[in-house]
Design an enzyme around this catalytic site. Structure first.
Site, PDB file in Angstrom:
ATOM      1  N   THR A 130      95.202 -37.988 -72.602  1.00  0.00           N
ATOM      2  CA  THR A 130      96.716 -38.710 -72.205  1.00  0.00           C
ATOM      3  C   THR A 130      96.923 -39.842 -72.504  1.00  0.00           C
ATOM      4  O   THR A 130      95.960 -40.516 -72.308  1.00  0.00           O
ATOM      5  CB  THR A 130      96.839 -37.818 -70.718  1.00  0.00           C
ATOM      6  OG1 THR A 130      98.231 -38.510 -70.343  1.00  0.00           O
ATOM      7  CG2 THR A 130      95.854 -38.420 -69.967  1.00  0.00           C
ATOM      8  N   ASP A 131      98.287 -40.156 -72.563  1.00  0.00           N
ATOM      9  CA  ASP A 131      98.559 -41.566 -72.578  1.00  0.00           C
ATOM     10  C   ASP A 131      98.590 -42.129 -71.016  1.00  0.00           C
ATOM     11  O   ASP A 131      98.741 -43.334 -71.044  1.00  0.00           O
ATOM     12  CB  ASP A 131     100.045 -41.921 -73.126  1.00  0.00           C
ATOM     13  CG  ASP A 131     101.055 -41.110 -72.424  1.00  0.00           C
ATOM     14  OD1 ASP A 131     100.824 -40.285 -71.401  1.00  0.00           O
ATOM     15  OD2 ASP A 131     102.328 -41.123 -72.886  1.00  0.00           O
TER      16      ASP A 131
HETATM   17  P1  NAD Z   1      97.466 -26.788 -68.491  1.00  0.00           P
HETATM   18  O1  NAD Z   1      97.265 -27.062 -67.101  1.00  0.00           O
HETATM   19  O2  NAD Z   1      98.595 -25.927 -68.784  1.00  0.00           O
HETATM   20  O3  NAD Z   1      96.204 -25.895 -68.984  1.00  0.00           O
HETATM   21  C1  NAD Z   1      94.865 -26.192 -68.507  1.00  0.00           C
HETATM   22  C2  NAD Z   1      93.933 -25.104 -68.931  1.00  0.00           C
HETATM   23  O4  NAD Z   1      92.751 -25.136 -68.585  1.00  0.00           O
HETATM   24  C3  NAD Z   1      94.349 -23.812 -68.119  1.00  0.00           C
HETATM   25  O5  NAD Z   1      94.279 -22.548 -69.040  1.00  0.00           O
HETATM   26  C4  NAD Z   1      93.339 -23.620 -67.130  1.00  0.00           C
HETATM   27  O6  NAD Z   1      92.745 -22.250 -66.696  1.00  0.00           O
HETATM   28  C5  NAD Z   1      92.173 -24.046 -67.767  1.00  0.00           C
HETATM   29  N1  NAD Z   1      91.126 -24.728 -66.882  1.00  0.00           N
HETATM   30  C6  NAD Z   1      91.381 -25.594 -65.740  1.00  0.00           C
HETATM   31  N2  NAD Z   1      90.316 -25.599 -65.219  1.00  0.00           N
HETATM   32  C7  NAD Z   1      89.241 -25.063 -65.920  1.00  0.00           C
HETATM   33  C8  NAD Z   1      87.948 -25.135 -65.638  1.00  0.00           C
HETATM   34  N3  NAD Z   1      87.302 -25.713 -64.740  1.00  0.00           N
HETATM   35  N4  NAD Z   1      87.095 -24.348 -66.657  1.00  0.00           N
HETATM   36  C9  NAD Z   1      87.770 -23.889 -67.960  1.00  0.00           C
HETATM   37  N5  NAD Z   1      89.026 -23.727 -67.891  1.00  0.00           N
HETATM   38  C10 NAD Z   1      89.677 -24.480 -66.906  1.00  0.00           C
HETATM   39  O7  NAD Z   1      97.355 -28.005 -69.147  1.00  0.00           O
HETATM   40  P2  NAD Z   1      98.266 -28.578 -70.423  1.00  0.00           P
HETATM   41  O8  NAD Z   1      99.493 -29.512 -70.209  1.00  0.00           O
HETATM   42  O9  NAD Z   1      98.071 -27.582 -71.454  1.00  0.00           O
HETATM   43  O10 NAD Z   1      96.975 -29.760 -70.978  1.00  0.00           O
HETATM   44  C11 NAD Z   1      95.906 -29.545 -71.647  1.00  0.00           C
HETATM   45  C12 NAD Z   1      95.117 -30.593 -72.083  1.00  0.00           C
HETATM   46  O11 NAD Z   1      95.933 -31.822 -72.734  1.00  0.00           O
HETATM   47  C13 NAD Z   1      94.776 -31.385 -70.735  1.00  0.00           C
HETATM   48  O12 NAD Z   1      93.504 -31.905 -70.862  1.00  0.00           O
HETATM   49  C14 NAD Z   1      95.662 -32.633 -70.496  1.00  0.00           C
HETATM   50  O13 NAD Z   1      95.264 -33.564 -69.721  1.00  0.00           O
HETATM   51  C15 NAD Z   1      96.139 -32.882 -71.765  1.00  0.00           C
HETATM   52  N6  NAD Z   1      97.440 -33.445 -71.951  1.00  0.00           N
HETATM   53  C16 NAD Z   1      98.494 -33.025 -71.564  1.00  0.00           C
HETATM   54  C17 NAD Z   1      99.691 -33.310 -71.820  1.00  0.00           C
HETATM   55  C18 NAD Z   1     101.016 -32.616 -71.275  1.00  0.00           C
HETATM   56  O14 NAD Z   1     102.058 -33.138 -71.373  1.00  0.00           O
HETATM   57  N7  NAD Z   1     100.964 -31.402 -70.793  1.00  0.00           N
HETATM   58  C19 NAD Z   1     100.180 -34.610 -72.520  1.00  0.00           C
HETATM   59  C20 NAD Z   1      98.940 -35.184 -73.061  1.00  0.00           C
HETATM   60  C21 NAD Z   1      97.636 -34.526 -72.742  1.00  0.00           C
HETATM   61  O1  DAU Z   2     101.963 -38.454 -70.357  1.00  0.00           O
HETATM   62  C1  DAU Z   2     101.462 -37.305 -70.379  1.00  0.00           C
HETATM   63  C2  DAU Z   2     101.202 -36.406 -69.238  1.00  0.00           C
HETATM   64  O2  DAU Z   2     102.449 -35.952 -68.954  1.00  0.00           O
HETATM   65  C3  DAU Z   2     100.183 -35.496 -69.145  1.00  0.00           C
HETATM   66  O3  DAU Z   2      98.785 -36.041 -69.249  1.00  0.00           O
HETATM   67  C4  DAU Z   2     100.258 -34.815 -67.851  1.00  0.00           C
HETATM   68  O4  DAU Z   2      99.365 -33.728 -67.897  1.00  0.00           O
HETATM   69  C5  DAU Z   2     101.641 -33.997 -67.744  1.00  0.00           C
HETATM   70  O5  DAU Z   2     101.904 -33.388 -66.529  1.00  0.00           O
HETATM   71  C6  DAU Z   2     102.697 -35.047 -67.727  1.00  0.00           C
HETATM   72  O6  DAU Z   2     102.823 -36.150 -66.509  1.00  0.00           O
HETATM   73  P1  DAU Z   2     103.642 -36.668 -65.771  1.00  0.00           P
HETATM   74  O7  DAU Z   2     103.660 -36.833 -64.630  1.00  0.00           O
HETATM   75  O8  DAU Z   2     104.635 -37.570 -66.736  1.00  0.00           O
HETATM   76  O9  DAU Z   2     104.677 -35.171 -66.091  1.00  0.00           O
HETATM   77  P2  DAU Z   2     105.809 -34.431 -64.847  1.00  0.00           P
HETATM   78  O10 DAU Z   2     106.248 -33.218 -65.745  1.00  0.00           O
HETATM   79  O11 DAU Z   2     105.138 -34.139 -63.760  1.00  0.00           O
HETATM   80  O12 DAU Z   2     106.882 -35.595 -64.602  1.00  0.00           O
HETATM   81  C7  DAU Z   2     107.684 -36.179 -65.416  1.00  0.00           C
HETATM   82  C8  DAU Z   2     108.427 -37.183 -64.709  1.00  0.00           C
HETATM   83  O13 DAU Z   2     109.642 -36.276 -63.953  1.00  0.00           O
HETATM   84  C9  DAU Z   2     107.803 -37.867 -64.105  1.00  0.00           C
HETATM   85  O14 DAU Z   2     108.547 -39.281 -64.090  1.00  0.00           O
HETATM   86  C10 DAU Z   2     108.114 -37.611 -62.794  1.00  0.00           C
HETATM   87  C11 DAU Z   2     109.523 -36.759 -62.753  1.00  0.00           C
HETATM   88  N1  DAU Z   2     109.620 -35.549 -61.911  1.00  0.00           N
HETATM   89  C12 DAU Z   2     108.614 -34.657 -61.862  1.00  0.00           C
HETATM   90  C13 DAU Z   2     108.773 -33.577 -61.304  1.00  0.00           C
HETATM   91  C14 DAU Z   2     107.723 -32.388 -61.254  1.00  0.00           C
HETATM   92  C15 DAU Z   2     110.604 -35.400 -61.159  1.00  0.00           C
HETATM   93  O15 DAU Z   2     111.582 -36.450 -61.021  1.00  0.00           O
HETATM   94  N2  DAU Z   2     110.879 -34.373 -60.225  1.00  0.00           N
HETATM   95  C16 DAU Z   2     109.919 -33.333 -60.178  1.00  0.00           C
HETATM   96  O16 DAU Z   2     109.955 -32.254 -59.585  1.00  0.00           O
END
Ligand code: NAD
Ligand code: DAU
Length: 347
Positions: A130-131
């Site tokens: 992640t960033d």
């Molecule tokens: P998510 O929470 O939707 O999915 C995570 C998955 O991992 C789930 O299916 C969960 O069951 C599985 N998991 C959790 N713990 C586990 C364990 N101990 N063993 C096996 N499986 C397990 O997450 P996501 O948003 O899809 O993110 C996926 C990856 O990308 C993460 O590594 C996250 O850090 C990274 N990432 C996410 C974002 C974002 O915006 N969502 C951005 C950049 C990077």
């Molecule tokens: O930047 C990449 C990351 O983006 C990933 O690595 C993480 O897994 C992913 O969850 C996400 O993190 P953020 O904290 O940026 O995402 P989130 O959707 O939780 O929040 C986005 C923005 O919105 C943040 O500034 C917090 C705000 N927020 C979030 C929630 C859940 C609110 O204002 N209200 C809320 O209820």
């Protein structure tokens, strides 16, 4: 090719699994997932019967299980996405993030090191990160691949730690690796604890929209299928021992994004313009809240020719349409434990 994808039942993982299963019929895709609250096999219903798709339920923290798995199946590559991924949950329970994100990653690295050491040239360990590991930007500037690590939340600290372990296994043991650091994703199958799907669900239910602090925090949003495309490119063509930053060139202050979402949803739900905006409620800020993330994705663009293919307006509309026509999925994930989570975090 035997390819292990961890966390494939989650949000991004399910898009990556779908892309690889559909585009590479000659690969065996093994989706390893513990099915935590965030993992959902409904995300993969459309591809579960493909002959090249295999699901394995298991926990990456379980060291003997991971070692056995690498003995049983001769994996050629790993794309590692399994993680605890929500910042707010990490503030409540940091150890859960150390277990999965740090110890789970090291278990996978150890198994790969042990089983692959005689055939490193043909193998690849790709870690999806992640960033947030870079910490927070001020009003100016972008994160590049050489930005210093400066994580501020238990989530980002655990991801930073896992990145360091991956790199260390490359330097110390010669393990072939790649890492990518991506900005905020959005799109179908996103669990409604994160900003966009949470607010879509609340607008549908006419519940208040809890904007943290003054709403001026900024994120760089990328449609999830474009992230999956970047992961495909980095896995196949990225240079060994290198990091690629992935981002949407698409910065939004939270409050502006929420207002746009309200507008789109009012239209789709045939509600009066301005109706959903009335649901906005400013609430207590997230502790340690990072002000701004923004990615400089020029390296992956120049080296691998990647750029986002979906505009934000198009991606947001596709996302809203998906949630409105998948109410069964939304109902399933918001029943049961979700209600308790919501009460605990937002009451
Ligand atoms: P998510 O929470 O939707 O999915 C995570 C998955 O991992 C789930 O299916 C969960 O069951 C599985 N998991 C959790 N713990 C586990 C364990 N101990 N063993 C096996 N499986 C397990 O997450 P996501 O948003 O899809 O993110 C996926 C990856 O990308 C993460 O590594 C996250 O850090 C990274 N990432 C996410 C974002 C974002 O915006 N969502 C951005 C950049 C990077
Ligand atoms: O930047 C990449 C990351 O983006 C990933 O690595 C993480 O897994 C992913 O969850 C996400 O993190 P953020 O904290 O940026 O995402 P989130 O959707 O939780 O929040 C986005 C923005 O919105 C943040 O500034 C917090 C705000 N927020 C979030 C929630 C859940 C609110 O204002 N209200 C809320 O209820």
């Amino acid at each position: 090719m035997n390819l292990l994808i961890t966390g494939g039942a989650g949000f991004i993982g399910s898009h990556v699994v779908r892309r690889f299963v559909q585009n590479y019929p000659n690969y065996h895709i093994y989706n390893l997932d513990a099915l935590t609250y965030a993992g959902n096999l409904e995300n993969l219903k459309d591809i579960e019967d493909f002959p090249n798709y295999h699901f394995i339920k298991g926990d990456i923290v379980d060291e003997p299980f991971i070692n056995d798995l690498f003995v049983k199946i001769d994996f050629d590559g790993v794309i590692h996405l399994a993680a605890e991924s929500h910042v707010d949950r990490s503030i409540e329970d940091p150890l859960a993030f150390v277990r999965t994100n740090v110890i789970g990653t090291v278990n996978l690295l150890n198994a790969a090191k042990k089983l692959w050491s005689n055939s490193y040239v043909k193998k690849r360990f790709y870690h999806v990160s992640t960033d947030e590991v870079y910490g927070s930007l001020g009003k100016e500037g972008l994160f590049t691949e050489t930005s210093l690590y400066n994580p501020n939340s238990p989530y980002s600290a655990s991801k930073a730690s896992s990145d360091h372990f991956v790199r260390a296994y490359g330097e110390t043991y010669g393990l072939p690796f790649g890492i990518s650091n991506c900005s905020n994703n959005y799109g179908p199958y996103h669990f409604p604890e994160k900003l966009i799907p949470l607010f879509i669900n609340n607008i549908i239910e006419r519940k208040s929209l809890p904007v943290y602090g003054d709403g001026k925090y900024t994120r760089d949003w990328l449609f999830v299928e474009d992230h999956a495309m970047a992961i495909d490119l980095v896995f196949h063509k990225g240079k060994n021992h290198e990091t690629y930053n992935i981002g949407g060139f698409n910065e939004w202050q939270n409050i502006d994004l929420v207002k746009l979402l309200c507008k789109v949803m009012d239209k789709k739900l045939n509600r009066r313009e301005g109706e959903s905006e009335k649901l906005i409620a400013y609430v207590k800020d997230r502790p340690g809240h990072d002000l701004r993330y923004a990615i400089d994705a020029s390296k992956i663009n120049k080296e691998l020719g990647w750029k986002p293919s979906v505009t934000f307006e198009e991606g947001l509309e596709r996302t809203v349409d998906w949630y409105l026509s998948n109410s069964e999925w939304l109902n399933h994930v918001t029943s049961g434990d979700y209600k308790e989570y919501y009460k605990k975090m937002y009451s």
